[in-house]
Write an enzyme that holds these catalytic residues in place. Sequence first.
Site, PDB file in Angstrom:
ATOM      1  CE1 TYR A  43      -3.337  -2.655   0.192  1.00 38.00           C
ATOM      2  CE2 TYR A  43      -3.314  -2.327   2.479  1.00 38.00           C
ATOM      3  CZ  TYR A  43      -3.891  -3.164   1.433  1.00 38.00           C
ATOM      4  OH  TYR A  43      -4.658  -4.122   1.467  1.00 38.00           O
ATOM      5  CB  SER A  44       0.335   4.752  -0.964  1.00 43.52           C
ATOM      6  OG  SER A  44      -0.867   5.036  -0.262  1.00 43.52           O
ATOM      7  CD  GLU A  45       2.028   6.978   2.576  1.00 40.43           C
ATOM      8  OE1 GLU A  45       3.078   7.695   1.899  1.00 40.43           O
ATOM      9  OE2 GLU A  45       0.927   7.218   2.186  1.00 40.43           O
ATOM     10  CB  THR A  46       2.068   0.180   6.251  1.00 44.52           C
ATOM     11  OG1 THR A  46       1.708  -0.477   5.517  1.00 44.52           O
ATOM     12  CG2 THR A  46       1.771  -0.459   7.587  1.00 44.52           C
ATOM     13  CG  HIS A  73      -3.976   7.000   3.174  1.00 41.50           C
ATOM     14  ND1 HIS A  73      -2.888   7.251   2.594  1.00 41.50           N
ATOM     15  CD2 HIS A  73      -4.022   5.632   3.028  1.00 41.50           C
ATOM     16  CE1 HIS A  73      -2.123   6.225   2.409  1.00 41.50           C
ATOM     17  NE2 HIS A  73      -2.888   5.311   2.616  1.00 41.50           N
TER      18      HIS A  73
END
Length: 279
Positions: A43-46, A73
Amino acid sequence: MTDVMRYAAFTTTPTGGNPAGVVLDARELSDAEMLAIAAELGYSETAFLHPTDERHYRIQYFSPLAEVAFCGHATIAASVALGEQIGPGTVDLATQAGPVPVEIAADSTGGFTATLTSPPTSSRQASEQEVRAALDALGWPADDLDPEYPPHVAYAGNHHLVLAAASRRRLADLDYDFDALGRHMTDMGWTTVHLFWPESSTVFHARNPFPPGGVVEDPATGAAAAAFTGYLRTLGRLKDDTILTIHQGVDMGRPSLLTCTTISDDSRVKVSGTAVPIQ
């Protein structure tokens, strides 16, 4: 085994919004281990939380390629996950970009809405050289920009180049040189390029390329939305306590809804959204 939760943020359906990983207790993980988890998840961030006191957490964010100072997000996703664990109320998050308080509220559907208060915002006019290199990588001629909204570099925990598309069609047609834009953004220290089109003075459509993080595009970008709101305030287009609606992810098939609110006598911005688990 690390318990990695998966949420879609800024949406009410798992097939919309921006997916984020959430680890509610990462105190035993090293930075290398967190990066490996984020890379595997893709994912784009965790978001990785480190509890420090009751309703107080240090939080780190990792893209598949690197750690980032602040991510909107993933903050919304982590806060909704916390709401499900500890109930509504305020949580205090310590990010690399500074303190980020989040108000968690139960909604009428039994879920939670989270409202973060961003780091202080700022915005400056982008140089001709900065803009030209970005447009070359995007494949946009200069005439594709809306002259009513000058290019800026805006900040709200991270720096974002802000470019206004002259039409909704121009915004929808995004096919850029991933490597070239990524190199330019890395050189400039930008996290995303915030491309937008104004539907009205308070309703906007946005897209956010994120090649420095190894991601072609973010379906919803809370940090960029906060920076963009600060940009509009710098231009004198917003009054205090103005509420903005930002539609993002539509052209990707993952529609997202972000709500941003300016704060009287404060450069910070409130960003609100929902999040739902991804099964």
